[in-house]
Scaffold this motif. Sequence first.
Motif, PDB file in Angstrom:
ATOM      1  N   HIS A 264      37.063  90.353  80.760  1.00 57.62           N
ATOM      2  CA  HIS A 264      37.917  89.353  80.682  1.00 57.62           C
ATOM      3  C   HIS A 264      37.379  88.057  81.188  1.00 57.62           C
ATOM      4  CE1 HIS A 264      41.545  86.915  81.078  1.00 57.62           C
ATOM      5  NE2 HIS A 264      41.864  87.700  79.856  1.00 57.62           N
ATOM      6  N   PHE A 265      36.854  88.108  82.437  1.00 58.73           N
ATOM      7  CA  PHE A 265      36.318  87.220  83.195  1.00 58.73           C
ATOM      8  C   PHE A 265      35.354  86.370  82.408  1.00 58.73           C
ATOM      9  CE2 PHE A 265      33.036  85.148  85.775  1.00 58.73           C
ATOM     10  CZ  PHE A 265      33.872  84.065  86.521  1.00 58.73           C
ATOM     11  N   ARG A 266      34.340  87.037  81.689  1.00 57.63           N
ATOM     12  CA  ARG A 266      33.310  86.484  80.799  1.00 57.63           C
ATOM     13  C   ARG A 266      33.882  85.994  79.568  1.00 57.63           C
ATOM     14  NH1 ARG A 266      29.642  90.969  79.302  1.00 57.63           N
ATOM     15  NH2 ARG A 266      31.084  91.093  77.431  1.00 57.63           N
ATOM     16  N   ALA A 267      34.793  86.614  78.891  1.00 56.52           N
ATOM     17  CA  ALA A 267      35.342  86.009  77.668  1.00 56.52           C
ATOM     18  C   ALA A 267      36.075  84.698  78.004  1.00 56.52           C
ATOM     19  CB  ALA A 267      36.193  86.978  77.088  1.00 56.52           C
ATOM     20  N   ALA A 268      37.022  84.834  79.098  1.00 57.56           N
ATOM     21  CA  ALA A 268      37.933  83.599  79.527  1.00 57.56           C
ATOM     22  C   ALA A 268      36.876  82.473  79.866  1.00 57.56           C
ATOM     23  CB  ALA A 268      38.716  83.687  80.583  1.00 57.56           C
TER      24      ALA A 268
ATOM     25  N   ALA B 175      33.959  76.500  76.192  1.00 59.68           N
ATOM     26  CA  ALA B 175      33.812  75.847  74.705  1.00 59.68           C
ATOM     27  C   ALA B 175      35.033  74.869  74.701  1.00 59.68           C
ATOM     28  CB  ALA B 175      33.897  77.039  73.761  1.00 59.68           C
ATOM     29  N   MET B 176      35.861  75.136  75.349  1.00 58.51           N
ATOM     30  CA  MET B 176      37.015  74.110  75.356  1.00 58.51           C
ATOM     31  C   MET B 176      36.638  72.780  76.014  1.00 58.51           C
ATOM     32  SD  MET B 176      40.734  76.007  75.380  1.00 58.51           S
ATOM     33  CE  MET B 176      40.430  77.131  76.873  1.00 58.51           C
TER      34      MET B 176
ATOM     35  N   GLY C  53      36.364  69.349  73.831  1.00 57.24           N
ATOM     36  CA  GLY C  53      37.197  68.209  74.481  1.00 57.24           C
ATOM     37  C   GLY C  53      36.365  66.883  74.763  1.00 57.24           C
ATOM     38  N   LEU C  54      35.326  67.115  75.198  1.00 54.68           N
ATOM     39  CA  LEU C  54      34.256  65.964  75.410  1.00 54.68           C
ATOM     40  C   LEU C  54      33.953  65.263  74.166  1.00 54.68           C
ATOM     41  CD1 LEU C  54      32.013  67.559  78.371  1.00 54.68           C
ATOM     42  CD2 LEU C  54      33.708  65.301  78.600  1.00 54.68           C
ATOM     43  N   ALA C  55      33.438  66.147  73.184  1.00 55.00           N
ATOM     44  CA  ALA C  55      33.224  65.839  71.830  1.00 55.00           C
ATOM     45  C   ALA C  55      34.139  64.963  71.123  1.00 55.00           C
ATOM     46  CB  ALA C  55      33.054  67.000  70.795  1.00 55.00           C
TER      47      ALA C  55
ATOM     48  N   SER D 136      33.222  68.051  65.195  1.00 53.64           N
ATOM     49  CA  SER D 136      33.114  68.952  66.348  1.00 53.64           C
ATOM     50  C   SER D 136      34.280  69.419  67.142  1.00 53.64           C
ATOM     51  CB  SER D 136      32.362  68.077  67.409  1.00 53.64           C
ATOM     52  OG  SER D 136      30.962  67.763  66.793  1.00 53.64           O
ATOM     53  N   GLY D 137      35.153  68.652  67.078  1.00 47.93           N
ATOM     54  CA  GLY D 137      36.622  69.274  67.592  1.00 47.93           C
ATOM     55  C   GLY D 137      37.185  70.124  66.697  1.00 47.93           C
ATOM     56  N   SER D 138      37.332  70.170  65.632  1.00 45.09           N
ATOM     57  CA  SER D 138      38.220  70.844  64.688  1.00 45.09           C
ATOM     58  C   SER D 138      37.262  72.264  64.470  1.00 45.09           C
ATOM     59  CB  SER D 138      38.407  70.360  63.537  1.00 45.09           C
ATOM     60  OG  SER D 138      37.250  69.721  62.829  1.00 45.09           O
ATOM     61  N   SER D 139      36.030  71.863  64.519  1.00 42.75           N
ATOM     62  CA  SER D 139      35.282  73.079  64.223  1.00 42.75           C
ATOM     63  C   SER D 139      35.198  74.204  65.200  1.00 42.75           C
ATOM     64  CB  SER D 139      33.574  72.781  64.193  1.00 42.75           C
ATOM     65  OG  SER D 139      33.262  71.942  63.098  1.00 42.75           O
ATOM     66  N   MET D 140      35.257  73.224  66.824  1.00 45.74           N
ATOM     67  CA  MET D 140      35.535  74.356  67.983  1.00 45.74           C
ATOM     68  C   MET D 140      36.841  75.119  67.787  1.00 45.74           C
ATOM     69  SD  MET D 140      33.928  75.348  70.471  1.00 45.74           S
ATOM     70  CE  MET D 140      32.638  74.257  71.026  1.00 45.74           C
ATOM     71  N   ILE D 141      37.981  74.332  67.447  1.00 44.33           N
ATOM     72  CA  ILE D 141      39.272  75.065  67.378  1.00 44.33           C
ATOM     73  C   ILE D 141      39.225  76.159  66.459  1.00 44.33           C
ATOM     74  CG2 ILE D 141      41.504  74.690  66.566  1.00 44.33           C
ATOM     75  CD1 ILE D 141      41.242  71.697  67.620  1.00 44.33           C
TER      76      ILE D 141
END
Length: 83
Positions: free
Chosen positions: A19-23, A29-30, A34-36, A50-55
Amino acid sequence: MIRLFTEHPSTVGETYFQHFRAASRFGVAMIVGGLACLVHAVFPWVCEKSGSSMIRRLYRAMVTNRADLARLDEVEDSFDWVI
Protein backbone atom coordinates in the motif's frame (compact mmCIF):
# COMPACT_ATOMS: atom_id res chain seq x y z
CA MET A 1 -1.07 0.48 17.42
CA ILE A 2 0.02 -1.72 14.51
CA ARG A 3 -3.64 -2.00 13.48
CA LEU A 4 -3.51 1.67 12.47
CA PHE A 5 -0.93 0.78 9.82
CA THR A 6 -2.52 -2.43 8.55
CA GLU A 7 -6.31 -2.02 8.76
CA HIS A 8 -6.89 0.11 5.67
CA PRO A 9 -4.31 -1.64 3.44
CA SER A 10 -5.95 -4.98 4.22
CA THR A 11 -9.34 -3.64 3.06
CA VAL A 12 -7.87 -3.19 -0.42
CA GLY A 13 -6.01 -6.50 -0.37
CA GLU A 14 -2.54 -5.11 0.26
CA THR A 15 0.12 -5.34 2.92
CA TYR A 16 1.36 -2.13 4.53
CA PHE A 17 4.41 -2.00 2.23
CA GLN A 18 2.41 -2.77 -0.92
CA HIS A 19 0.00 0.00 0.00
CA PHE A 20 2.88 2.36 0.79
CA ARG A 21 4.38 1.75 -2.64
CA ALA A 22 1.06 2.15 -4.48
CA ALA A 23 0.06 5.28 -2.56
CA SER A 24 3.50 6.81 -3.07
CA ARG A 25 3.30 6.21 -6.82
CA PHE A 26 -0.14 7.81 -6.92
CA GLY A 27 1.13 10.78 -4.92
CA VAL A 28 4.10 11.38 -7.21
CA ALA A 29 1.90 11.00 -10.29
CA MET A 30 -0.55 13.56 -8.90
CA ILE A 31 2.28 16.00 -8.21
CA VAL A 32 3.61 15.57 -11.76
CA GLY A 33 0.11 16.01 -13.21
CA GLY A 34 -0.48 19.07 -11.04
CA LEU A 35 2.79 20.65 -12.14
CA ALA A 36 1.86 20.00 -15.78
CA CYS A 37 -1.47 21.77 -15.16
CA LEU A 38 0.32 24.76 -13.62
CA VAL A 39 2.69 24.97 -16.60
CA HIS A 40 -0.33 24.74 -18.90
CA ALA A 41 -2.04 27.58 -17.00
CA VAL A 42 0.88 29.90 -17.77
CA PHE A 43 1.69 28.56 -21.24
CA PRO A 44 -1.60 27.22 -22.72
CA TRP A 45 0.13 25.59 -25.68
CA VAL A 46 2.29 23.41 -23.41
CA CYS A 47 1.07 20.24 -21.67
CA GLU A 48 -2.32 20.49 -23.35
CA LYS A 49 -3.32 16.92 -22.51
CA SER A 50 -0.96 16.00 -19.68
CA GLY A 51 -3.33 16.71 -16.79
CA SER A 52 -6.31 14.87 -18.25
CA SER A 53 -4.09 11.98 -19.36
CA MET A 54 -2.75 11.62 -15.82
CA ILE A 55 -6.28 11.64 -14.39
CA ARG A 56 -7.35 8.88 -16.80
CA ARG A 57 -4.24 6.85 -15.99
CA LEU A 58 -4.75 7.15 -12.25
CA TYR A 59 -8.46 6.32 -12.57
CA ARG A 60 -7.67 3.18 -14.56
CA ALA A 61 -5.02 2.14 -12.07
CA MET A 62 -7.25 2.64 -9.06
CA VAL A 63 -10.73 1.67 -10.22
CA THR A 64 -10.22 -0.73 -13.10
CA ASN A 65 -7.34 -2.69 -11.57
CA ARG A 66 -9.07 -2.99 -8.21
CA ALA A 67 -12.31 -4.05 -9.92
CA ASP A 68 -10.35 -6.76 -11.78
CA LEU A 69 -8.93 -7.97 -8.47
CA ALA A 70 -12.39 -8.02 -6.91
CA ARG A 71 -13.73 -10.10 -9.82
CA LEU A 72 -10.80 -12.50 -9.45
CA ASP A 73 -11.60 -12.88 -5.74
CA GLU A 74 -15.23 -13.64 -6.61
CA VAL A 75 -14.18 -16.33 -9.08
CA GLU A 76 -11.76 -17.88 -6.61
CA ASP A 77 -14.41 -17.85 -3.88
CA SER A 78 -16.79 -19.77 -6.15
CA PHE A 79 -14.45 -22.80 -6.30
CA ASP A 80 -14.33 -25.49 -3.67
CA TRP A 81 -10.63 -25.82 -3.09
CA VAL A 82 -9.29 -29.20 -2.03
CA ILE A 83 -5.64 -29.56 -1.26
